[in-house]
Design an enzyme around this catalytic site. Structure first.
Site, PDB file in Angstrom:
ATOM      1  N   LYS A  97      13.170 -38.724 -96.579  1.00 34.12           N
ATOM      2  CA  LYS A  97      13.115 -39.413 -97.873  1.00 34.12           C
ATOM      3  C   LYS A  97      13.672 -38.492 -98.960  1.00 34.12           C
ATOM      4  O   LYS A  97      13.446 -37.286 -98.922  1.00 34.12           O
ATOM      5  CB  LYS A  97      11.651 -39.735 -98.235  1.00 34.12           C
ATOM      6  CG  LYS A  97      11.064 -40.921 -97.498  1.00 34.12           C
ATOM      7  CD  LYS A  97       9.648 -41.203 -97.992  1.00 34.12           C
ATOM      8  CE  LYS A  97       8.989 -42.310 -97.187  1.00 34.12           C
ATOM      9  NZ  LYS A  97       9.561 -43.635 -97.429  1.00 34.12           N
TER      10      LYS A  97
ATOM     11  N   ASP B 200       0.084 -42.413 -97.570  1.00 35.93           N
ATOM     12  CA  ASP B 200       0.529 -43.307 -96.489  1.00 35.93           C
ATOM     13  C   ASP B 200      -0.548 -43.527 -95.409  1.00 35.93           C
ATOM     14  O   ASP B 200      -0.294 -44.144 -94.385  1.00 35.93           O
ATOM     15  CB  ASP B 200       1.827 -42.752 -95.884  1.00 35.93           C
ATOM     16  CG  ASP B 200       2.786 -43.861 -95.467  1.00 35.93           C
ATOM     17  OD1 ASP B 200       2.603 -45.006 -95.920  1.00 35.93           O
ATOM     18  OD2 ASP B 200       3.711 -43.583 -94.680  1.00 35.93           O
TER      19      ASP B 200
ATOM     20  N   GLU C 196       8.262 -45.839 -89.704  1.00 32.13           N
ATOM     21  CA  GLU C 196       7.319 -45.319 -88.703  1.00 32.13           C
ATOM     22  C   GLU C 196       6.005 -46.086 -88.652  1.00 32.13           C
ATOM     23  O   GLU C 196       5.336 -46.121 -87.622  1.00 32.13           O
ATOM     24  CB  GLU C 196       7.043 -43.829 -88.973  1.00 32.13           C
ATOM     25  CG  GLU C 196       5.963 -43.506 -90.021  1.00 32.13           C
ATOM     26  CD  GLU C 196       6.284 -44.023 -91.414  1.00 32.13           C
ATOM     27  OE1 GLU C 196       7.466 -44.269 -91.704  1.00 32.13           O
ATOM     28  OE2 GLU C 196       5.353 -44.199 -92.225  1.00 32.13           O
TER      29      GLU C 196
ATOM     30  N   ARG D  42       5.264 -49.282 -88.691  1.00 32.33           N
ATOM     31  CA  ARG D  42       5.225 -50.407 -87.735  1.00 32.33           C
ATOM     32  C   ARG D  42       5.131 -49.897 -86.300  1.00 32.33           C
ATOM     33  O   ARG D  42       4.574 -50.572 -85.438  1.00 32.33           O
ATOM     34  CB  ARG D  42       6.448 -51.305 -87.948  1.00 32.33           C
ATOM     35  CG  ARG D  42       7.763 -50.654 -87.691  1.00 32.33           C
ATOM     36  CD  ARG D  42       8.935 -51.421 -88.298  1.00 32.33           C
ATOM     37  NE  ARG D  42       9.011 -51.248 -89.750  1.00 32.33           N
ATOM     38  CZ  ARG D  42       9.939 -51.805 -90.507  1.00 32.33           C
ATOM     39  NH1 ARG D  42      10.843 -52.597 -89.999  1.00 32.33           N
ATOM     40  NH2 ARG D  42       9.945 -51.581 -91.815  1.00 32.33           N
TER      41      ARG D  42
HETATM   42  N1  BES Z   1       5.468 -45.361 -96.254  1.00 29.37           N
HETATM   43  C1  BES Z   1       6.656 -46.071 -96.500  1.00 29.37           C
HETATM   44  C2  BES Z   1       6.478 -47.265 -97.422  1.00 29.37           C
HETATM   45  C3  BES Z   1       6.034 -46.967 -98.836  1.00 29.37           C
HETATM   46  C4  BES Z   1       6.971 -46.857 -99.852  1.00 29.37           C
HETATM   47  C5  BES Z   1       4.698 -46.853 -99.144  1.00 29.37           C
HETATM   48  C6  BES Z   1       6.551 -46.604-101.134  1.00 29.37           C
HETATM   49  C7  BES Z   1       4.274 -46.594-100.444  1.00 29.37           C
HETATM   50  C8  BES Z   1       5.202 -46.485-101.443  1.00 29.37           C
HETATM   51  C9  BES Z   1       7.243 -46.594 -95.184  1.00 29.37           C
HETATM   52  O1  BES Z   1       6.970 -45.842 -94.054  1.00 29.37           O
HETATM   53  C10 BES Z   1       8.727 -46.601 -95.322  1.00 29.37           C
HETATM   54  O2  BES Z   1       9.278 -45.557 -95.494  1.00 29.37           O
HETATM   55  N2  BES Z   1       9.320 -47.782 -95.266  1.00 29.37           N
HETATM   56  C11 BES Z   1      10.723 -47.928 -95.409  1.00 29.37           C
HETATM   57  C12 BES Z   1      11.196 -48.898 -94.348  1.00 29.37           C
HETATM   58  C13 BES Z   1      12.672 -48.904 -94.126  1.00 29.37           C
HETATM   59  C14 BES Z   1      13.172 -47.586 -93.600  1.00 29.37           C
HETATM   60  C15 BES Z   1      12.996 -50.016 -93.155  1.00 29.37           C
HETATM   61  C16 BES Z   1      11.003 -48.464 -96.808  1.00 29.37           C
HETATM   62  O3  BES Z   1      10.203 -49.210 -97.341  1.00 29.37           O
HETATM   63  O4  BES Z   1      12.023 -48.094 -97.360  1.00 29.37           O
HETATM   64 ZN    ZN Z   2       5.172 -44.761 -94.128  1.00 27.18          ZN
HETATM   65 ZN    ZN Z   3       8.344 -44.254 -93.746  1.00 27.20          ZN
END
Ligand code: BES
Ligand code: ZN
Ligand code: ZN
Length: 490
Positions: free
Chosen positions: A268, A279, A340, A342
């Site tokens: 990220k 998370d 991750e 899911r």
């Molecule tokens: N933990 C994140 C989602 C998240 C984002 C939680 C902001 C709280 C605040 C999750 O694991 C994630 O990174 N999701 C990605 C999915 C994508 C790679 C398909 C996302 O939302 O960008």
């Molecule tokens: Zn996550």
């Molecule tokens: Zn993630």
């Protein structure tokens, strides 16, 4: 710490009394009505929302300070306004370095509310507002109040005394979840976090079990293991079981427990990574709900299944393009290591189905940024093929003011998760509808149980405090689950 009491306000010596005041209607009787009248004589106080005035030693009573708090117009006053009043008042008293406060209950008739709901809202706002997460501060400048008394008539005290242990169970669970979420990730790596959950659960005599990475390897939980591969602190699968005698139904709650989400090899960027200690908010909500269940004692079996991992990039981390075999047997191509949540959820869901055969299964997870884009950061997304379950979740959230909104599970979007080489891809081939495709991915693993998914990426955390929640973890989901389970069993 919170009490429901009846006292003679005209005679009793009270240090601090807080009185909610309506702008366009009298909502108190007797001496309180007189006191409100004298407060409203001041130019600066009409009872509008946000207004406050303090009278010291007013005539006719033996009260050191009476804090009058404006609630606004009658038609805007609902249980949430009362939670806000109670929370705000408690916080103001903490700031003033007081140790206790009494809250005057308005008349339910005048407010066109049911007395039990009114008292419950005051107790909740007060309990939740009376919390400080200052474990990491050397100097603890402010302290939570020692005692909060909600003052009402003797009949209501008798009728609603049972609300005190009820609110205490639900709200102490919420505070526990808030603290876990606000704890930094260096102090809650998978091993430590799993122990935190089981330690608290054991205090309530709940049955717990922790599957270690060795056991997960032996059992072929390939999706959980893949996410944990990059971290030196290996994954765990935590079970917490509340099993009362004679229970006829089983509800499984699954909570995403990523103790820190770096995104893995799909690292990220700055601006997206800083808050990722949150998370594990789904995991916190599930464990705290089970702890509340031990005290509320509903007649239903409730099991918490919590996958706990740290998503890290390293020489041993899972790569984009890798294919892993889930516990259910379906293979998954890792299109993106940042999707991750899911992956760990599907193995936990399969575990719940195989081990407990639940009638209802609900997972809760900070799953997608896309859900925040869709609903903002105060409303959770709900997904389910089952209308009754979706409606029950919406109704529970409405009661507790943990707002939710149902989003669809369109069958034809399923093809966005196709993989050339594996049974599924964990990443959608479209940039759009990310909260939906994540939910569709989970739906593939729900088996025959009635299933719902709650995406709390938005409301799990707040950067700025609100009247009954400090900045940090919100504990979203705990009150909702308690309400939902009690409704499903009553
Ligand atoms: N933990 C994140 C989602 C998240 C984002 C939680 C902001 C709280 C605040 C999750 O694991 C994630 O990174 N999701 C990605 C999915 C994508 C790679 C398909 C996302 O939302 O960008
Ligand atoms: Zn996550
Ligand atoms: Zn993630």
């Amino acid at each position: 710490m919170i009490n429901l009491k009846s006292v003679d306000i005209e005679k009793k010596k009270i240090t601090t009394l807080a009185v909610p005041v309506c702008e366009d209607r009298e909502i108190h009787d007797g001496i309180l009505k007189t006191l409100c009248g004298s407060a409203k004589k001041f130019k600066e106080f009409d009872g509008k929302t946000g207004e406050e005035i303090i009278l010291h030693n007013p005539p006719g009573v033996n009260i050191t300070r009476v804090i009058f708090v404006g609630l606004g117009k009658l038609d805007k006053i609902d249980p949430e306004a009362l939670r806000v009043f109670a929370g705000k008042t408690v916080k103001a008293c903490i700031q003033k370095k007081l140790t206790e406060v009494s809250l005057a209950t308005p008349s339910a008739n005048d407010l066109k509310m049911e007395m039990g709901g009114l008292i419950e809202a005051l107790l909740e706002g007060a309990y939740l507002g009376n919390h400080r997460f200052d474990k990491y501060k050397k100097e603890k400048k402010l302290k939570a109040l020692n005692s909060i008394n909600v003052i009402t008539n003797p009949g209501a005290v008798k009728k609603f005394t049972r609300l005190v242990p009820h609110v205490t169970a639900v709200c102490s669970g919420t505070l526990l979840a808030r603290e876990w979420v606000s704890t930094p990730s260096n102090d809650k790596r998978p091993g430590a976090f799993s122990r935190m959950l089981t330690r608290e659960a054991k205090k309530e005599k709940l049955k717990t079990r922790v599957l270690t990475d060795k056991e997960l390897r032996k059992g072929k939980y390939g999706a959980i293991l893949a996410v944990g591969e990059g971290s030196q602190d290996k994954p765990r699968l935590v079970e917490i079981v509340y099993a009362p005698k004679g229970a006829k139904k089983t509800i499984a709650l699954i909570g995403k427990g990523v103790t820190f989400d770096t995104g893995g090899i799909n690292l990220k960027p700055s601006g997206g990574i800083e808050d990722m200690k949150i998370d594990m908010s789904g995991a916190a909500a599930v464990a705290a709900t089970l702890i509340a269940m031990a005290r509320l004692k509903p007649k239903v079996k409730v099991v918490g299944v919590i996958p706990v991992v740290e998503n890290m990039p390293s020489g041993t981390a899972t790569r984009p393009g890798d294919i892993v075999k889930s516990y259910a047997g379906k293979s998954v191509e890792i299109g993106n290591t940042d999707a991750e949540g899911r992956l760990i959820l599907i193995d936990a869901m399969t575990h719940a189905l195989k081990s407990f055969k639940p009638d209802i299964m609900v997972d809760i997870a900070t799953l997608t940024g896309a859900c925040m884009v869709a609903l903002g950061d105060k409303i959770a997304g709900v997904f389910s093929h089952d209308d009754d379950l979706a409606d029950a979740i919406a109704a529970a959230g409405k009661k507790t003011h943990e707002r939710t909104w149902r989003l669809p599970l369109p069958e034809d979007y399923q093809e966005l998760l196709k993989s050339e080489f594996a049974d599924l891809n964990n990443m959608s081939s479209s940039r759009y509808g990310g909260a939906i495709t994540a939910a569709l991915f989970l739906a593939e693993f729900a088996g025959k149980a009635k299933w719902a998914h709650i995406d709390i990426a938005g409301p799990a955390y707040i950067k700025k405090g609100t009247p009954y929640c400090e900045a940090g973890g919100t504990g979203f989901g705990v009150r909702l689950f308690c309400e939902l389970i009690e409704n499903l069993t009553s």
